[in-house]
Design an enzyme around this catalytic site. Structure first.
Site, PDB file in Angstrom:
ATOM      1  N   LYS A 104       0.838  -1.200   0.000  1.00 53.61           N
ATOM      2  CA  LYS A 104       0.000   0.000   0.000  1.00 53.61           C
ATOM      3  C   LYS A 104       0.876   1.254   0.000  1.00 53.61           C
ATOM      4  CE  LYS A 104      -0.428  -0.211   5.038  1.00 53.61           C
ATOM      5  NZ  LYS A 104      -1.175  -0.895   6.113  1.00 53.61           N
ATOM      6  N   ARG A 202     -11.000   0.036  13.948  1.00 54.98           N
ATOM      7  CA  ARG A 202     -10.753   0.830  12.751  1.00 54.98           C
ATOM      8  C   ARG A 202     -11.775   0.436  11.691  1.00 54.98           C
ATOM      9  NH1 ARG A 202      -4.884   0.937   9.770  1.00 54.98           N
ATOM     10  NH2 ARG A 202      -5.421  -1.226   9.287  1.00 54.98           N
ATOM     11  N   HIS A 231      -6.873  -7.366  12.414  1.00 53.24           N
ATOM     12  CA  HIS A 231      -5.624  -6.597  12.434  1.00 53.24           C
ATOM     13  C   HIS A 231      -5.329  -6.195  13.868  1.00 53.24           C
ATOM     14  CE1 HIS A 231      -2.386  -4.293  10.763  1.00 53.24           C
ATOM     15  NE2 HIS A 231      -2.884  -3.109  11.087  1.00 53.24           N
ATOM     16  N   ARG A 287       0.528 -10.947   6.779  1.00 55.02           N
ATOM     17  CA  ARG A 287       0.539  -9.755   5.910  1.00 55.02           C
ATOM     18  C   ARG A 287       1.713  -8.885   6.345  1.00 55.02           C
ATOM     19  NH1 ARG A 287      -4.586  -9.672   8.262  1.00 55.02           N
ATOM     20  NH2 ARG A 287      -3.917  -7.828   9.439  1.00 55.02           N
ATOM     21  N   TYR A 331      16.176  30.465   6.154  1.00 54.84           N
ATOM     22  CA  TYR A 331      15.111  31.265   6.768  1.00 54.84           C
ATOM     23  C   TYR A 331      15.351  31.451   8.262  1.00 54.84           C
ATOM     24  CZ  TYR A 331      12.471  30.560   2.466  1.00 54.84           C
ATOM     25  OH  TYR A 331      12.061  30.544   1.168  1.00 54.84           O
ATOM     26  N   CYS A 378      14.313  23.994   3.877  1.00 52.80           N
ATOM     27  CA  CYS A 378      13.343  24.730   3.062  1.00 52.80           C
ATOM     28  C   CYS A 378      12.425  23.741   2.347  1.00 52.80           C
ATOM     29  CB  CYS A 378      14.060  25.607   2.049  1.00 52.80           C
ATOM     30  SG  CYS A 378      15.314  26.672   2.765  1.00 52.80           S
ATOM     31  N   ASP A 380      12.219  22.807  -0.836  1.00 47.71           N
ATOM     32  CA  ASP A 380      12.893  21.821  -1.681  1.00 47.71           C
ATOM     33  C   ASP A 380      14.402  22.038  -1.793  1.00 47.71           C
ATOM     34  OD1 ASP A 380      10.600  23.051  -4.109  1.00 47.71           O
ATOM     35  OD2 ASP A 380      12.294  24.074  -3.221  1.00 47.71           O
TER      36      ASP A 380
HETATM   37  C1  LIG Z   1      -0.450  -1.895   6.775  1.00 49.24           C
HETATM   38  C2  LIG Z   1      -1.085  -3.145   7.172  1.00 49.24           C
HETATM   39  C3  LIG Z   1      -0.326  -4.306   7.324  1.00 49.24           C
HETATM   40  C4  LIG Z   1       1.180  -4.336   7.254  1.00 49.24           C
HETATM   41  O1  LIG Z   1       1.722  -3.864   8.478  1.00 49.24           O
HETATM   42  P1  LIG Z   1       3.295  -3.841   8.728  1.00 49.24           P
HETATM   43  O2  LIG Z   1       3.409  -3.370  10.122  1.00 49.24           O
HETATM   44  O3  LIG Z   1       3.832  -2.853   7.764  1.00 49.24           O
HETATM   45  O4  LIG Z   1       3.809  -5.198   8.512  1.00 49.24           O
HETATM   46  C5  LIG Z   1      -1.000  -5.488   7.567  1.00 49.24           C
HETATM   47  N1  LIG Z   1      -2.340  -5.504   7.665  1.00 49.24           N
HETATM   48  C6  LIG Z   1      -3.099  -4.404   7.546  1.00 49.24           C
HETATM   49  C7  LIG Z   1      -4.573  -4.497   7.664  1.00 49.24           C
HETATM   50  C8  LIG Z   1      -2.497  -3.180   7.309  1.00 49.24           C
HETATM   51  O5  LIG Z   1      -3.255  -2.082   7.202  1.00 49.24           O
END
Ligand SMILES: *Cc1c(COP(=O)(O)O)cnc(C)c1O
Length: 445
Positions: A104, A202, A231, A287, A331, A378, A380
């Site tokens: 992502k 969430r 999660h 994941r 700055y 700054c 960039d």
């Molecule tokens: C981002 C995310 C992950 C990955 O998490 P990491 O800490 O980067 O391994 C896994 N599951 C869900 C639902 C996430 O949003």
């Protein structure tokens, strides 16, 4: 001392006799104009008379300048590090346990297409993204691995889900039914993963409502429960009780799903932190995001697995000047030269992810040696100081425009990490990595 033509007051306590070349020429021009400070302008011969006929530019010369500019500031992504981290992660999994690479947010700023290909090539089984657009981009790049969207998409993207073979997370019956109906219309099935809320609060169906949810949508023949997941909110925390509570709720939900006669499909829960710290919650798949990029989700995993950071950040010096004692930089002129320093500018700033909160509080590396970032960062551009007093330093580094500077990465024994930046800013390494993707071209090696 001469009057400065533009009223510039940035020079504090300038030693007598100090005058830059630019000031000297302005002084001479002012003298030629009758002793008065002349307005600053350039005498251009072409402006007077006898203009030459214009020569049009070739189309190739007018093309997007980025390929040329790209080497002024860029991120470098080491795909072999991604492959190494996938292999390192795999070692912790049972052979049957699947590895979903979380790509992502453009693979945490590392480039989703290239990272996905590298991860799949190194043994990842599936991909996860945060929205349908990201998934479609992967499909258009020719990636065929299963892709899960880690949220429930808008109903308007149902055609894309089905057309591009993208699996959504689902937690509202209304969405599920629409999804099933469109699939049915096209003679397709509508696979989905049920997101279960076990305590993070969430997204997801509450852990004790999952059977009710399944009964509400199961009448639809096209819908296919392909997986069930939750999660963790605290997998990266020292404390472990909350993770145990979430796990217990998840297992209860799975048991009720089975008891009601539904097949949960692929069961998954662990992110990177949980995958390394708690093998008992691997279920059918983990994941993993942050670990694949070579960054640790928490201090605890450092003792468990060795990872290789994939991202480094580079820039080339675009200006270098010696600066007299007590002259200011950037700055606010908060930095004042101690004298005998060279101030160098690189074209990277907070719009490129080098956070302004790091002003005066990060180092860069040039020629294997640390140099101190000075003055406000700054939008960039930003500056760093090279101490020219110590002869040892002077011999080893006398940076010139065009020289390469490392903003993140390692060179010899010198190292600047995303982790230390995150710590200074009281944030997570995830945020720093994502930030460096903005406006910076990427080079893959
Ligand atoms: C981002 C995310 C992950 C990955 O998490 P990491 O800490 O980067 O391994 C896994 N599951 C869900 C639902 C996430 O949003």
């Amino acid at each position: 001392m001469e009057n400065l033509p533009n009223g510039f007051t940035g020079f504090a306590n300038r030693p007598d006799g100090f005058e830059s070349a630019g000031e000297a020429s302005r002084r001479r021009r002012a003298a030629a104009a009758g002793g008065q400070a002349a307005p600053l302008h350039y005498a251009r011969e072409a402006a007077s008379s006898g203009r030459k006929e214009r020569l049009p530019f070739q189309p190739v010369e007018l093309e997007d300048g980025r390929p040329h500019e790209s080497r002024m500031a860029w991120t470098q992504i080491d795909l072999s590090a991604i492959r190494y981290n996938v292999a390192q992660s795999r070692r912790f999994l049972q052979p049957r346990c699947r590895l979903m690479a979380v790509v992502k947010a453009d693979a945490y700023g590392h480039g989703a297409v290239e990272v996905s290909k590298a991860a799949i090539g190194a043994g990842a089984d599936r991909l996860a993204v945060s929205n349908v657009l990201e998934a479609v981009a992967l499909r258009k790049a020719g990636i065929t691995a299963p892709i899960l969207v880690l949220s429930q998409p808008a109903k308007t993207s149902i055609p894309q889900l089905l057309g591009y073979n993208i699996i959504p997370s689902v937690y509202e019956p209304d969405f599920a039914v629409s999804y099933g109906e469109v699939a049915d219309l096209h003679g397709m099935t509508a696979p989905y993963h049920l997101a279960v809320n076990t305590g993070m609060n969430r997204i997801g169906v509450r852990y004790d409502d999952v059977v009710e949810f399944l009964h509400q949508v199961s009448f639809h023949r096209a819908l296919e429960l392909e997986g069930v997941y939750t999660h963790y909110a605290t997998a990266d925390c020292a404390e472990t009780l909350d993770l145990q509570i979430q796990t217990k709720r998840f297992i209860d939900a799975l048991e009720s799903i089975n008891a009601a006669g539904f097949d949960p499909g692929v069961v998954h829960a662990a992110n990177s932190a949980a995958a390394f710290r708690y093998p008992s919650v691997h279920f059918d798949m983990v994941r993993m995001g942050i670990a694949l990029y070579g960054l640790h989700p928490c201090p605890e995993t450092r003792n468990i697995v060795e990872l290789m950071p994939a991202m480094s950040v580079h820039a080339r010096i675009c200006d270098a000047r010696p600066l007299g004692v007590s002259e200011g930089v950037s700055y606010g002129l908060h930095y004042r030269s101690p004298g005998s320093v060279k101030i160098c500018t690189i074209p990277i700033g907070y719009a490129n992810g080098l956070r302004r909160g790091l002003s005066g509080n990060t180092d860069f590396i040039i020629g294997g040696r640390y140099v101190r970032q000075v003055g406000a960062i700054c939008m960039d551009q930003c500056m760093f100081e090279v101490d020219m007093r110590r002869s040892a330093v002077r011999e080893l580094i006398d940076p010139q425009p065009g020289d390469e500077v490392l903003v993140v990465g390692s060179q010899g024994i010198a190292e600047i990490t995303i982790d230390e930046m995150a710590e200074k800013l009281s944030t997570v390494n995830y945020e720093i990595a994502c930030g460096f993707s903005q406006q910076l071209p990427r080079v893959f090696v």
